[in-house]
Design a protein around this motif. Structure first.
Motif, PDB file in Angstrom:
ATOM      1  N   HIS A 123       0.833  -1.201   0.000  1.00 43.57           N
ATOM      2  CA  HIS A 123       0.000   0.000   0.000  1.00 43.57           C
ATOM      3  C   HIS A 123       0.869   1.253   0.000  1.00 43.57           C
ATOM      4  CE1 HIS A 123      -3.232   2.767   1.015  1.00 43.57           C
ATOM      5  NE2 HIS A 123      -2.481   3.221   2.012  1.00 43.57           N
ATOM      6  N   SER A 125       3.966   1.490  -1.023  1.00 36.11           N
ATOM      7  CA  SER A 125       4.662   1.576  -2.309  1.00 36.11           C
ATOM      8  C   SER A 125       3.761   2.199  -3.377  1.00 36.11           C
ATOM      9  CB  SER A 125       5.114   0.185  -2.746  1.00 36.11           C
ATOM     10  OG  SER A 125       5.766   0.237  -4.005  1.00 36.11           O
ATOM     11  N   ALA A 126       2.501   1.788  -3.397  1.00 39.99           N
ATOM     12  CA  ALA A 126       1.556   2.363  -4.363  1.00 39.99           C
ATOM     13  C   ALA A 126       1.318   3.845  -4.072  1.00 39.99           C
ATOM     14  CB  ALA A 126       0.240   1.599  -4.317  1.00 39.99           C
ATOM     15  N   GLU A 127       1.256   4.209  -2.802  1.00 37.92           N
ATOM     16  CA  GLU A 127       1.031   5.604  -2.436  1.00 37.92           C
ATOM     17  C   GLU A 127       2.234   6.464  -2.820  1.00 37.92           C
ATOM     18  OE1 GLU A 127      -0.460   8.227   1.441  1.00 37.92           O
ATOM     19  OE2 GLU A 127      -0.198   6.044   1.586  1.00 37.92           O
ATOM     20  N   ARG A 129       4.291   5.844  -5.324  1.00 43.22           N
ATOM     21  CA  ARG A 129       4.246   6.017  -6.785  1.00 43.22           C
ATOM     22  C   ARG A 129       3.217   7.072  -7.182  1.00 43.22           C
ATOM     23  NH1 ARG A 129       4.591   0.331  -6.722  1.00 43.22           N
ATOM     24  NH2 ARG A 129       2.341   0.161  -7.112  1.00 43.22           N
ATOM     25  N   GLU A 130       2.090   7.095  -6.463  1.00 40.26           N
ATOM     26  CA  GLU A 130       1.040   8.074  -6.779  1.00 40.26           C
ATOM     27  C   GLU A 130       1.511   9.494  -6.493  1.00 40.26           C
ATOM     28  OE1 GLU A 130      -3.595   9.097  -5.512  1.00 40.26           O
ATOM     29  OE2 GLU A 130      -2.597   7.285  -4.775  1.00 40.26           O
ATOM     30  N   VAL A 131       2.190   9.693  -5.355  1.00 40.44           N
ATOM     31  CA  VAL A 131       2.679  11.027  -4.999  1.00 40.44           C
ATOM     32  C   VAL A 131       3.814  11.445  -5.942  1.00 40.44           C
ATOM     33  CG1 VAL A 131       3.747  12.415  -3.186  1.00 40.44           C
ATOM     34  CG2 VAL A 131       1.998  10.722  -2.600  1.00 40.44           C
ATOM     35  N   GLU A 132       4.641  10.485  -6.361  1.00 36.09           N
ATOM     36  CA  GLU A 132       5.772  10.774  -7.245  1.00 36.09           C
ATOM     37  C   GLU A 132       5.354  10.947  -8.703  1.00 36.09           C
ATOM     38  OE1 GLU A 132       9.657   8.578  -5.249  1.00 36.09           O
ATOM     39  OE2 GLU A 132       8.385   7.474  -6.653  1.00 36.09           O
ATOM     40  N   GLU A 133       4.126  10.576  -9.038  1.00 36.91           N
ATOM     41  CA  GLU A 133       3.712  10.551 -10.444  1.00 36.91           C
ATOM     42  C   GLU A 133       3.908  11.883 -11.168  1.00 36.91           C
ATOM     43  OE1 GLU A 133      -0.084   9.153 -13.202  1.00 36.91           O
ATOM     44  OE2 GLU A 133      -0.257   9.223 -11.018  1.00 36.91           O
ATOM     45  N   THR A 136       7.550  12.227 -11.817  1.00 39.14           N
ATOM     46  CA  THR A 136       7.979  11.201 -12.768  1.00 39.14           C
ATOM     47  C   THR A 136       7.586  11.574 -14.188  1.00 39.14           C
ATOM     48  OG1 THR A 136       7.745   9.487 -11.061  1.00 39.14           O
ATOM     49  CG2 THR A 136       7.817   8.761 -13.357  1.00 39.14           C
ATOM     50  N   LYS A 137       6.352  12.071 -14.350  1.00 37.75           N
ATOM     51  CA  LYS A 137       5.918  12.491 -15.688  1.00 37.75           C
ATOM     52  C   LYS A 137       6.722  13.688 -16.176  1.00 37.75           C
ATOM     53  CE  LYS A 137       1.130  10.827 -15.616  1.00 37.75           C
ATOM     54  NZ  LYS A 137      -0.314  11.214 -15.668  1.00 37.75           N
ATOM     55  N   SER A 266       0.888  10.779   7.950  1.00 35.02           N
ATOM     56  CA  SER A 266       0.528  11.357   6.658  1.00 35.02           C
ATOM     57  C   SER A 266      -0.211  12.672   6.850  1.00 35.02           C
ATOM     58  CB  SER A 266      -0.330  10.380   5.845  1.00 35.02           C
ATOM     59  OG  SER A 266       0.389   9.191   5.593  1.00 35.02           O
TER      60      SER A 266
END
Length: 341
Positions: A123, A125-127, A129-133, A136-137, A266
């Motif tokens: 969970h 790790s997914a969070e 990636r979502e915050v880093e998106e 990253t883009k 958080s």
């Protein structure tokens, strides 16, 4: 069988003859076209492609504290998994099932703990990636634009040397072809132009030289200098290295213990992060300002509030100056990370 072999041989002979005739008729036309269009090739090589400003990477640094806390939470979850997995509980571990045997209540309880920490880690790790998106883009788009920008510079550099190479090859091959033509006129006449407005001046050697010049010029443009691509990769690697160093520093300063809850941590970061001043606000520049302007703003502010200027004043003023200088240094470091310089 003999008849079949003879028929195949005749077909091959006829096909070869047709190819030879076609080549003999087509080559002169091709040489004429290449010779008459050679000035256009040289003119194109002399005209550089317009290249805009270097692409800049703009990164929002406000999520970084939250990301540091999430990474700390994930490290804690992984550590707890390892603690449960590799502590000797007196319960047999099944490598095939990748879990403790469940014959006992203790084994079932350990497996439940492993599952909880595994779910927590996934969970988080997914969070992350979502915050880093967004970053990253932005990084992906910037790296592509940067590579294309350096590729355009590489093509321009290739064109700058390509027109010289084209003319050198044209003259060299022309001279060699004329020398060969002087010794073997019948052979060189096979390459005579299909349409030649000045037979006395435009010899077949010119067409052969033009063909070689076209090949050299096109080859040079499609094989630009490699150091431009290497420079683009170096800048991309510099950003990735700066990001790694920044994250390592944040991870050393950010810890998580079992006394905290993931949700409280958080929420705390969500409240704290927006209150921190952005680097461009501290340096009083626009986030998209040129790098030289950012450096100049930092230098001007550093000179104005340097602690040496207030060394003769009381300790409180000196401490304030040190704090302001530290804030400037932190802002400049964030600017370097955000803009990749």
């Amino acid at each position: 069988m003999a008849r079949s072999s003879g028929g195949s041989g005749e077909l091959i002979l006829v096909a070869t003859a047709v190819v030879v005739v076609v080549v003999i008729f087509i080559v002169p036309y091709a040489l004429a076209l290449l010779l008459y269009s050679l000035p256009l090739l040289v003119l194109w090589l002399l005209t550089p492609t317009e290249v805009g400003a270097e692409p800049q990477l703009i990164v929002d640094t406000s999520p970084h504290p939250l990301l540091a806390k999430l990474r700390a939470q994930m490290r804690f979850a992984d550590e707890q998994y390892d603690l449960v997995r590799y502590t000797d509980w007196g319960v047999r571990w099944s490598d095939n099932l990748d879990r403790f045997e469940e014959r006992s209540h203790r084994g079932r309880d350990l497996n439940r703990q492993l599952e909880e920490w595994t779910i927590a880690s996934r969970h988080l790790s997914a969070e992350i990636r979502e915050v880093e998106e967004p970053e990253t883009k932005a990084f992906g788009a910037w790296s592509t634009e940067l590579s294309d920008w350096y590729q355009q510079h590489a093509v321009n550099a290739a064109k700058q040397t390509g027109w010289k190479l084209t003319l050198q090859v044209f003259v060299g091959v022309w001279v060699v072809a004329e020398l060969v033509g002087a010794s073997y006129p019948d052979f060189i006449n096979l390459f005579a132009f299909a349409w030649n407005p000045a037979p006395a001046f435009l010899h077949p050697g010119l067409g052969i030289g033009a063909a070689a010049a076209w090949a050299a010029g096109i080859y040079r443009v499609f094989r630009p200098p490699a150091h431009f691509a290497e420079r683009a990769q170096e800048k991309i690697d510099e950003y990735l290295n700066a990001r790694r160093i920044r994250e390592e520093a944040e991870d050393r300063q950010t810890t998580y213990s079992s006394e905290e809850s993931f949700e409280e941590a958080s929420d705390e970061d969500d409240e704290v992060a927006p209150s921190a001043s952005a680097w461009h606000e501290i340096l009083k520049v626009d986030p998209q300002s040129p790098i030289d302007e950012i450096k100049a703003a930092y230098k001007k502010a550093a000179i104005a509030c340097h602690p040496d200027k207030v060394a003769h004043m009381n300790e409180h003023i000196q401490q304030v100056a040190k704090e302001e200088m530290q804030k400037l240094n932190d802002a400049f470091q964030q600017a370097q990370l955000a803009r990749g310089f």
